[in-house]
Scaffold this motif. Structure first.
Motif, PDB file in Angstrom:
ATOM      1  N   VAL A 235       0.837  -1.202   0.000  1.00 37.80           N
ATOM      2  CA  VAL A 235       0.000   0.000   0.000  1.00 37.80           C
ATOM      3  C   VAL A 235       0.874   1.254   0.000  1.00 37.80           C
ATOM      4  N   SER A 236       1.930   1.230   0.806  1.00 35.16           N
ATOM      5  CA  SER A 236       2.831   2.389   0.836  1.00 35.16           C
ATOM      6  C   SER A 236       3.533   2.564  -0.504  1.00 35.16           C
ATOM      7  N   THR A 237       3.943   1.445  -1.130  1.00 36.36           N
ATOM      8  CA  THR A 237       4.559   1.536  -2.460  1.00 36.36           C
ATOM      9  C   THR A 237       3.579   2.095  -3.477  1.00 36.36           C
ATOM     10  N   LEU A 238       2.310   1.667  -3.366  1.00 33.38           N
ATOM     11  CA  LEU A 238       1.272   2.142  -4.278  1.00 33.38           C
ATOM     12  C   LEU A 238       1.046   3.640  -4.117  1.00 33.38           C
ATOM     13  N   LEU A 239       0.868   4.086  -2.873  1.00 34.62           N
ATOM     14  CA  LEU A 239       0.537   5.483  -2.627  1.00 34.62           C
ATOM     15  C   LEU A 239       1.721   6.411  -2.838  1.00 34.62           C
ATOM     16  N   PHE A 240       2.902   5.978  -2.387  1.00 31.13           N
ATOM     17  CA  PHE A 240       4.061   6.870  -2.388  1.00 31.13           C
ATOM     18  C   PHE A 240       5.017   6.620  -3.560  1.00 31.13           C
ATOM     19  N   GLY A 241       4.689   5.660  -4.417  1.00 30.54           N
ATOM     20  CA  GLY A 241       5.531   5.360  -5.567  1.00 30.54           C
ATOM     21  C   GLY A 241       4.768   5.433  -6.876  1.00 30.54           C
ATOM     22  N   LYS A 242       3.991   4.412  -7.157  1.00 29.74           N
ATOM     23  CA  LYS A 242       3.305   4.312  -8.447  1.00 29.74           C
ATOM     24  C   LYS A 242       2.270   5.415  -8.654  1.00 29.74           C
ATOM     25  N   ALA A 243       1.519   5.758  -7.597  1.00 25.95           N
ATOM     26  CA  ALA A 243       0.529   6.822  -7.741  1.00 25.95           C
ATOM     27  C   ALA A 243       1.204   8.168  -7.999  1.00 25.95           C
ATOM     28  N   VAL A 244       2.326   8.404  -7.338  1.00 25.92           N
ATOM     29  CA  VAL A 244       3.072   9.649  -7.560  1.00 25.92           C
ATOM     30  C   VAL A 244       3.559   9.727  -9.006  1.00 25.92           C
ATOM     31  N   ASP A 245       4.075   8.620  -9.532  1.00 26.87           N
ATOM     32  CA  ASP A 245       4.528   8.599 -10.926  1.00 26.87           C
ATOM     33  C   ASP A 245       3.376   8.864 -11.885  1.00 26.87           C
ATOM     34  N   PHE A 246       2.213   8.280 -11.599  1.00 29.35           N
ATOM     35  CA  PHE A 246       1.038   8.447 -12.463  1.00 29.35           C
ATOM     36  C   PHE A 246       0.601   9.908 -12.498  1.00 29.35           C
ATOM     37  N   VAL A 247       0.524  10.537 -11.329  1.00 24.46           N
ATOM     38  CA  VAL A 247       0.112  11.933 -11.252  1.00 24.46           C
ATOM     39  C   VAL A 247       1.152  12.838 -11.913  1.00 24.46           C
ATOM     40  N   LEU A 248       2.432  12.567 -11.681  1.00 29.07           N
ATOM     41  CA  LEU A 248       3.488  13.379 -12.282  1.00 29.07           C
ATOM     42  C   LEU A 248       3.431  13.321 -13.804  1.00 29.07           C
ATOM     43  N   ARG A 249       3.258  12.118 -14.341  1.00 25.56           N
ATOM     44  CA  ARG A 249       3.209  11.992 -15.802  1.00 25.56           C
ATOM     45  C   ARG A 249       2.019  12.748 -16.381  1.00 25.56           C
ATOM     46  N   GLY A 250       0.873  12.671 -15.712  1.00 22.24           N
ATOM     47  CA  GLY A 250      -0.292  13.420 -16.173  1.00 22.24           C
ATOM     48  C   GLY A 250      -0.057  14.924 -16.134  1.00 22.24           C
ATOM     49  N   TYR A 251       0.609  15.394 -15.086  1.00 22.59           N
ATOM     50  CA  TYR A 251       0.917  16.831 -14.981  1.00 22.59           C
ATOM     51  C   TYR A 251       1.867  17.269 -16.091  1.00 22.59           C
ATOM     52  N   LEU A 252       2.901  16.486 -16.347  1.00 23.35           N
ATOM     53  CA  LEU A 252       3.852  16.854 -17.392  1.00 23.35           C
ATOM     54  C   LEU A 252       3.191  16.877 -18.767  1.00 23.35           C
ATOM     55  N   LEU A 253       2.278  15.940 -19.014  1.00 25.68           N
ATOM     56  CA  LEU A 253       1.559  15.933 -20.290  1.00 25.68           C
ATOM     57  C   LEU A 253       0.746  17.213 -20.465  1.00 25.68           C
ATOM     58  N   GLN A 254       0.037  17.603 -19.426  1.00 24.27           N
ATOM     59  CA  GLN A 254      -0.794  18.798 -19.511  1.00 24.27           C
ATOM     60  C   GLN A 254       0.049  20.065 -19.620  1.00 24.27           C
ATOM     61  N   THR A 255       1.191  20.080 -18.965  1.00 23.16           N
ATOM     62  CA  THR A 255       1.996  21.297 -18.893  1.00 23.16           C
ATOM     63  C   THR A 255       2.892  21.472 -20.113  1.00 23.16           C
TER      64      THR A 255
END
Length: 425
Positions: A235-255
């Motif tokens: 759960v910690s890997t999911l929240l603090f690793g993979k989810a962070v990568d997913f959100v970051l990639r979405g932000y970079l795409l939009q920006t």
């Protein structure tokens, strides 16, 4: 002349580096197959998909990782630990395997509920259903693969890895050749890998891992609690690793837009490829040995130091070679238009070197089932990364993402090293 026979000195144990390298070579076929498949898929998307296709592939793979994180990074890690000393088909073996199946089902239901509630842009109900079916099949296959690995059936495990890589790559090539839409190509990629559930069932049955299993068998609360510790780590890997990568990639795409983000994504995908190789070796060679030494702290520390002393220079040389070859390696692995990604490569490689070495310390927490410290490390690492991104992205633009990556893992390695040596007995 004395009649006393000479005293034979016991043979000294082989150096730690030798046993580690020998075990690493044993998993070479599976690692090479997975890495080759990933490289070919990346090349196909970079060459034949529209602009932003490589980033879309990475975002879909990140979504797959989010939906399978709890089983793969939690339940299956515990399965290897708890099934390894047991006889396949024994009552305790069946209890642990049954508890793993129940936890996997719960994780899949939870992930499916979140996905159904939020949806995916451009995906209809039928596509989402196919996505969940593929995830369920792939999760079942990886559970059986973990059981095969725990039973020492390395050849069967390698065969599954080769098959997963081959089917996934073939599906992508065929779908792109036929001119399918990208969403359909991605679904074909997932479902082809999920089909390996069928041969996995056959291999597990042949190895005797499914003997005496019953669907109506009671679920062991003790087994659920034991595997639950690893689930919390996941759960910690999911929240603090993979989810962070997913959100970051979405932000970079939009920006920064698809074309510019593809440059950053090319470096990140290159990193993913050799990270996959490193993670496979550490999970199949280093982690099982470290887990076996959990009751022998002195031997465990000696093994950790030996592996760390081997990896630090070897990784430095390997990553340095990648940097030296950047001008022809990036066009070869991806596409000529992605050569501009070389501007992001140096900080990514530095961050990866620190990340890999920090994993050596963090694996110790997993082997000892130290849930609290593990979660604390993951949370602190994610918080530092978010802070560094907030500082670096406005000032350095897209390059700020890789600079924050390097800073995150440099600080993590420093913290792990200080904590380890302060607490070493």
């Amino acid at each position: 002349m004395s009649d006393t026979p000479p005293v034979l000195q016991p043979a000294s144990p082989p150096p730690i580096w030798r046993s580690f390298v020998r075990g690493s070579m044993g998993t070479g076929v599976a690692v090479v197959a997975r890495a080759a498949g990933a490289l070919v898929v990346n090349k196909l998307f970079a060459t034949y998909a529209p602009a932003g296709g490589l980033t879309l592939l990475a975002q879909f793979q990140n979504l797959m990782a989010l939906l399978t994180a709890l089983p793969n990074d939690g339940v299956h890690v515990g399965v290897v630990k708890y099934l390894a000393p047991l006889r396949p088909g024994s009552p305790r073996y069946r209890l642990w395997l049954g508890a793993a199946a129940v936890l996997n089902l719960a994780a899949l239901v939870a992930g499916g509920a979140v996905l159904a509630a939020r949806g995916l842009p451009g995906w209809n109900a039928g596509s989402l259903a196919a996505l969940l079916i593929g995830i369920a099949m792939l999760t079942g296959q990886t559970l059986l693969g973990a059981a095969l690995l725990a039973a020492g059936r390395l050849r069967a495990y390698i065969g599954l890895s080769v098959l997963v890589a081959g089917l996934g790559t073939g599906a992508v090539a065929g779908a792109l050749w036929q001119g399918w839409q990208l969403n359909s190509v991605l679904l074909a990629y997932l479902l082809a890998q999920g089909l390996t559930l069928l041969p996995a069932l056959g291999l597990a049955a042949r190895a005797g891992l499914l003997r005496h299993l019953r669907l109506a068998a009671p679920v062991s609360r003790a087994a659920l609690r034991g595997l639950g510790q690893f689930l919390l780590m996941a759960v910690s890997t999911l929240l603090f690793g993979k989810a962070v990568d997913f959100v970051l990639r979405g932000y970079l795409l939009q920006t920064y837009g698809p074309s510019r983000t593809d440059l950053w994504q090319a470096v990140a995908k290159l990193s993913d490829n050799y990270t996959m190789v490193f993670a496979a070796v550490m999970s199949s060679v280093f982690y099982p040995r470290l887990a076996a030494l959990a009751g022998q702290p002195r031997a465990a520390r000696a093994y950790l130091r030996g592996v760390l002393g081997l990896l630090a220079p070897v990784l430095a040389v390997g990553l340095g070679l990648i940097f030296a070859c950047r001008n022809w390696l990036l066009p070869l692995l991806f596409a000529p238009q992605l050569l501009g990604a070389r501007e992001f490569l140096a900080p990514q490689l530095l961050g990866d070197w620190a990340k890999f070495l920090s994993w050596v310390f963090i694996f110790q927490l997993t082997a000892r089932a130290r849930t609290g410290p593990y979660i604390a490390v993951q949370a602190a690492s994610a918080a530092v990364f978010a802070a560094l991104l907030a500082l670096a992205l406005p000032r350095f633009g897209l390059a700020g993402a890789v600079l924050a990556h390097a800073g995150r893992y440099g600080l993590l390695l420093l913290g792990c090293g200080v904590y380890y040596y302060r607490n070493e007995e």
